[in-house]
Design a protein around this motif. Structure first.
Motif, short mmCIF file in Angstrom:
data_model
loop_
_atom_site.label_atom_id
_atom_site.label_comp_id
_atom_site.label_asym_id
_atom_site.label_seq_id
_atom_site.Cartn_x
_atom_site.Cartn_y
_atom_site.Cartn_z
N ASP A 1 0.87 -1.18 0.00
CA ASP A 1 0.00 0.00 0.00
C ASP A 1 0.91 1.23 0.00
O ASP A 1 2.10 1.12 0.33
CB ASP A 1 -0.91 0.00 1.25
CG ASP A 1 -2.17 0.84 1.07
OD1 ASP A 1 -3.28 0.26 0.99
OD2 ASP A 1 -2.05 2.09 1.01
N GLU B 1 -10.90 2.73 -6.06
CA GLU B 1 -11.63 2.59 -7.35
C GLU B 1 -11.53 3.89 -8.17
O GLU B 1 -12.47 4.69 -8.19
CB GLU B 1 -13.08 2.22 -7.04
CG GLU B 1 -13.94 1.89 -8.23
CD GLU B 1 -13.71 0.49 -8.80
OE1 GLU B 1 -12.72 -0.16 -8.44
OE2 GLU B 1 -14.53 0.06 -9.62
N LYS C 1 -5.65 3.23 -11.16
CA LYS C 1 -5.47 1.81 -11.46
C LYS C 1 -4.58 1.63 -12.70
O LYS C 1 -3.72 0.76 -12.72
CB LYS C 1 -6.83 1.12 -11.65
CG LYS C 1 -7.56 0.90 -10.32
CD LYS C 1 -8.82 0.07 -10.51
CE LYS C 1 -9.67 -0.03 -9.26
NZ LYS C 1 -9.09 -0.85 -8.19
N1 LIG Z 1 -15.71 -2.69 -0.70
C1 LIG Z 1 -16.38 -3.58 -1.43
O1 LIG Z 1 -17.47 -4.02 -1.06
C2 LIG Z 1 -15.79 -4.10 -2.72
C3 LIG Z 1 -16.27 -5.30 -3.26
C4 LIG Z 1 -15.67 -5.81 -4.43
C5 LIG Z 1 -14.65 -5.07 -5.06
N2 LIG Z 1 -14.23 -3.88 -4.51
C6 LIG Z 1 -13.15 -3.16 -5.20
O2 LIG Z 1 -11.92 -3.40 -4.49
C7 LIG Z 1 -11.06 -2.28 -4.60
C8 LIG Z 1 -10.67 -1.79 -3.22
O3 LIG Z 1 -11.83 -1.47 -2.49
P1 LIG Z 1 -11.79 -1.31 -0.90
O4 LIG Z 1 -13.22 -1.25 -0.47
O5 LIG Z 1 -10.87 -2.30 -0.30
O6 LIG Z 1 -11.16 0.18 -0.79
P2 LIG Z 1 -10.41 0.84 0.46
O7 LIG Z 1 -10.62 2.29 0.31
O8 LIG Z 1 -10.82 0.16 1.73
O9 LIG Z 1 -8.86 0.49 0.19
C9 LIG Z 1 -8.13 0.99 -0.88
C10 LIG Z 1 -6.65 1.00 -0.49
O10 LIG Z 1 -5.87 1.31 -1.66
C11 LIG Z 1 -4.75 2.04 -1.22
N3 LIG Z 1 -4.08 2.71 -2.33
C12 LIG Z 1 -4.40 3.88 -2.94
N4 LIG Z 1 -3.49 4.15 -3.90
C13 LIG Z 1 -2.58 3.14 -3.91
C14 LIG Z 1 -1.41 2.86 -4.66
N5 LIG Z 1 -0.97 3.69 -5.62
N6 LIG Z 1 -0.72 1.72 -4.39
C15 LIG Z 1 -1.15 0.89 -3.42
N7 LIG Z 1 -2.25 1.11 -2.67
C16 LIG Z 1 -2.96 2.21 -2.91
C17 LIG Z 1 -5.34 3.00 -0.17
O11 LIG Z 1 -4.29 3.53 0.66
C18 LIG Z 1 -6.30 2.05 0.57
O12 LIG Z 1 -5.65 1.44 1.67
C19 LIG Z 1 -11.83 -1.25 -5.45
O13 LIG Z 1 -11.46 -1.40 -6.80
C20 LIG Z 1 -13.29 -1.66 -5.24
O14 LIG Z 1 -14.12 -1.28 -6.31
C21 LIG Z 1 -14.76 -3.39 -3.35
#
Ligand SMILES: NC(=O)c1ccc[n+]([C@@H]2O[C@H](COP(=O)([O-])OP(=O)(O)OC[C@H]3O[C@@H](n4cnc5c(N)ncnc54)[C@H](O)[C@@H]3O)[C@@H](O)[C@H]2O)c1
Length: 283
Positions: free
Chosen positions: A33, A92, A97
């Motif tokens: 992260d 997201e 990404k």
């Molecule tokens: N939350 C859900 O219910 C869910 C379900 C399925 C898929 N998703 C997908 O999973 C992904 C993550 O969602 P989440 O809910 O865990 O989000 P989140 O906000 O809890 O976590 C995202 C993490 O990404 C990190 N990050 C940001 N930029 C970065 C980089 N350049 N390198 C490494 N890390 C970086 C942030 O510091 C954060 O810790 C998204 O694409 C989301 O659409 C989420």
């Protein structure tokens, strides 16, 4: 292809859950992260999740220590260099990404598969940011990851058969059931689930029944474990609205128009459980 080392990018809700299940299946994990705080929080969430598994007798304390010991954390992209399979689960945002995927491809082995856990971005579009889009695939987990059995394996237009097959095998190895899906907005589950929730909001808005009655109808009449309006509160009304807006725009089809009441509740800041009120009150 032998897969032993998993790189995970993003240590939020999803990344931490994915790290936990991969390490529990005996795989070595590097969790990356940009935020040290997010990495520390992820380790503590994983540790508490495993504590519950110890308490309920699913694993013992020694196994817990083994699982935690298989998870390394880093803020450096270079830490992913020896990964056989990388799962991107960062915030997201399309441009973020695309940047992460390019950086990742530059440091990993040419045989490594790169997957994204995106919920809404096109896998074909993300794959186009890579030099080798054939080794890119969607691997869509459900929240909470340690609990939900499904993984959607999404093929972009240039994803190869072997990338898709290996991803299915990995999903099975970590205890999930994969379904294969062609790239399209919302993939399969959200394409069906979110319009159903939106229709329930129309039913409420049209005054056909109360929220409680609509939810009771779908629980008792369709055997759903939770009613659609209670589920909307759980997911977040803002997320439901965003998904409907993506469908409406990308399919260019009026059947996906968001219910005006859903939009009004989002405008009012009543987003469901996370704000204490939505279709129900949580205070
Ligand atoms: N939350 C859900 O219910 C869910 C379900 C399925 C898929 N998703 C997908 O999973 C992904 C993550 O969602 P989440 O809910 O865990 O989000 P989140 O906000 O809890 O976590 C995202 C993490 O990404 C990190 N990050 C940001 N930029 C970065 C980089 N350049 N390198 C490494 N890390 C970086 C942030 O510091 C954060 O810790 C998204 O694409 C989301 O659409 C989420």
């Amino acid at each position: 292809m032998h897969i032993q080392h998993i790189g995970i990018i993003g240590a939020g809700q999803m990344g931490s859950g994915i790290a936990q299940i991969c390490a529990s299946a005996g795989l070595d994990v590097t969790l990356r992260d940009v935020s040290d705080e997010a990495l520390q929080r992820a380790l503590s969430v994983i540790s508490s999740g495993l504590d519950r598994a110890v308490k309920s007798g699913k694993i013992n304390a020694e196994q817990k220590a083994g699982i935690i010991g298989r998870i390394r954390t880093s803020t450096e992209i270079g830490a992913l260099a020896s990964s056989d399979f990388i799962i991107e689960a960062a915030t997201e945002q399309l441009e973020l990404k695309q940047r992460i995927l390019k950086e990742t491809e530059a440091v990993v082995k040419s045989s490594a598969i790169i997957a994204s856990n995106t919920s809404s971005v096109s896998i074909t579009k993300l794959g186009a940011s890579l030099t080798s889009p054939e080794r890119f695939v969607g691997m869509h987990f459900f929240n909470p990851v340690p609990v939900m059995s499904l993984v959607e394996v999404i093929r972009g237009i240039r994803t190869s058969d072997s990338t898709s097959d290996t991803t299915r095998m990995l999903a099975e190895k970590i205890g999930k059931t994969p379904i294969s899906v062609r790239n399209s907005p919302g993939f399969v589950v959200n394409r069906i689930l979110v319009p159903m929730i939106n229709e329930a909001v129309f039913v409420l808005q049209d005054g056909l029944a109360t929220a409680e009655e609509i939810d009771a109808g779908m629980k008792l009449g369709a055997n759903h474990p939770i009613g659609p309006l209670a589920l909307a509160d759980l997911i977040g009304l803002d997320t439901c609205l965003t998904v409907m807006e993506v469908f409406y725009r990308d399919f260019n089809d009026p059947k996906y128009r968001p219910a005006p009441l859903l939009r009004e509740m989002v405008d009012a800041g009543t987003l469901g459980r996370k704000t204490g009120s939505g279709f129900y009150q949580y205070v």
